[in-house]
Design a protein around this motif. Structure first.
Motif, mmCIF file in Angstrom:
data_model
loop_
_atom_site.group_PDB
_atom_site.id
_atom_site.type_symbol
_atom_site.label_atom_id
_atom_site.label_comp_id
_atom_site.label_asym_id
_atom_site.label_seq_id
_atom_site.Cartn_x
_atom_site.Cartn_y
_atom_site.Cartn_z
ATOM 1 N N ASP A 234 0.697 -1.096 0.017
ATOM 2 C CA ASP A 234 0.033 0.033 -0.141
ATOM 3 C C ASP A 234 1.030 1.464 -0.105
ATOM 4 O O ASP A 234 0.599 2.367 -0.584
ATOM 5 N N ARG A 237 1.874 1.864 -3.544
ATOM 6 C CA ARG A 237 0.526 2.044 -4.269
ATOM 7 C C ARG A 237 -0.221 3.513 -4.197
ATOM 8 O O ARG A 237 -0.602 3.935 -4.994
ATOM 9 N N GLN A 238 -0.151 3.901 -3.033
ATOM 10 C CA GLN A 238 -0.803 5.129 -2.462
ATOM 11 C C GLN A 238 0.149 6.229 -2.709
ATOM 12 O O GLN A 238 -0.251 7.298 -2.436
ATOM 13 N N ASP A 239 1.345 6.057 -3.181
ATOM 14 C CA ASP A 239 2.373 7.199 -3.238
ATOM 15 C C ASP A 239 2.061 7.664 -4.481
ATOM 16 O O ASP A 239 1.091 7.419 -5.385
#
Length: 297
Positions: A234, A237-239
């Motif tokens: 995550d 992916r959330q960067d």
């Protein structure tokens, strides 16, 4: 600018040695100008704006757009623009028109016909085996910082519906297009001298200097494995997209394609063979299309 002039648009496609050809053209700008051709490649166009269609507003005032082209033509009567993004995206990220390869490829040509109705337009394009082309497109999306599985990418693109034959058929139907010069990416190394002489018949090919930089490298098997694993977390992916892009490019540098690491290849032998056969059938039919000049070694 005379009322009629020669305009050649080298439109890629993406992942078909376009960057190498562009670097070579830039190295020989003065030579080609001596033979009446003004060359513009992405580094020329994108340094001034975001791209050619930000430089030339085809939806705005036609006279202003025509004058912009006038400013590009300086030394002769042949204007040569090389920009693969003229085709837009092979498959838009928003999922528009799934299954159609380069769905917006004809949009700008139609608009151009209103701006320069008397122009003699030649399109130059290279195409590539479907399986290898889609493999490279997916790797490029990861290198640009996007997050998507290969299976998800193929579903969005509706592979294997995308067709070079369908795309070229759309382009040849346009009245402004005088000729489409076509070659296969797989033939580029053996054919590049012939491509040069066909597109620039007045140029002295013996004086033309080809770029010695390697073609842009794709991802290796190891780089893809490391990248795929990291994208399951995550945190990455959330960067931001920029950080994901940097990470993907770091993986490419850390595990480059070569003796130590083979090219990432998601296809089975059966899938590769099916792609090869479909590509050969389509190329055979494309070569028979009106206006198409198919260059072979």
């Amino acid at each position: 600018m005379p009322p009629a002039f020669d305009l050649t648009l080298h439109i890629g496609a993406h992942k078909t040695a376009t960057s190498h050809f562009q670097r070579s053209l830039r190295l020989n700008r003065a030579l080609l100008a001596d033979f009446g051709t003004d060359i513009y490649v992405p580094k020329d166009l994108r340094n001034r704006t975001e791209g050619i269609w930000d430089l030339v507003d085809l939806d705005g005032n036609r006279e202003e757009a025509r004058n912009t082209f006038t400013g590009l033509l300086k030394d002769g009567n042949h204007l040569f623009l090389s920009e693969e993004n003229l085709l837009r995206q092979a498959h838009p990220l928003n999922g528009a028109m799934p299954g159609v390869l380069y769905p917006y490829a004809t949009e700008w040509v139609r608009k151009l016909s209103f701006i320069l109705p008397e122009t003699r337009l030649t399109l130059a394009i290279s195409i590539r085996d479907y399986a290898r082309f889609y493999r490279s497109l997916y790797a490029q999306r990861l290198l640009a910082g996007h997050v998507m599985s290969f299976e998800g990418f193929l579903r969005q693109a509706c592979y294997p519906n995308g067709s070079w034959l369908e795309m070229l058929t759309r382009l040849v139907s346009l009245r402004i297009v005088k000729e489409i010069v076509l070659w296969r990416f797989e033939d580029y190394g053996a054919l590049r001298g012939a491509i040069l002489q066909y597109l620039f018949p007045r140029c002295d090919g013996s004086k033309f200097v080809w770029s010695d930089r390697r073609l842009n490298q794709t991802l290796s098997q190891r780089a893809m494995a490391e990248l795929t694993e990291s994208l399951t977390k995550d945190e990455l992916r959330q960067d931001t997209q920029d950080n994901r892009k940097m990470h993907a490019q770091d993986m490419r540098k850390l595990y480059p394609v070569g003796d130590m690491h083979s090219v990432w290849d998601p296809w089975s032998a059966q899938e590769r063979e099916a792609s090869t056969q479909r590509y050969a059938r389509d190329v055979s039919q494309i070569a028979q299309l009106a206006k198409v000049t198919y260059l072979t070694p």
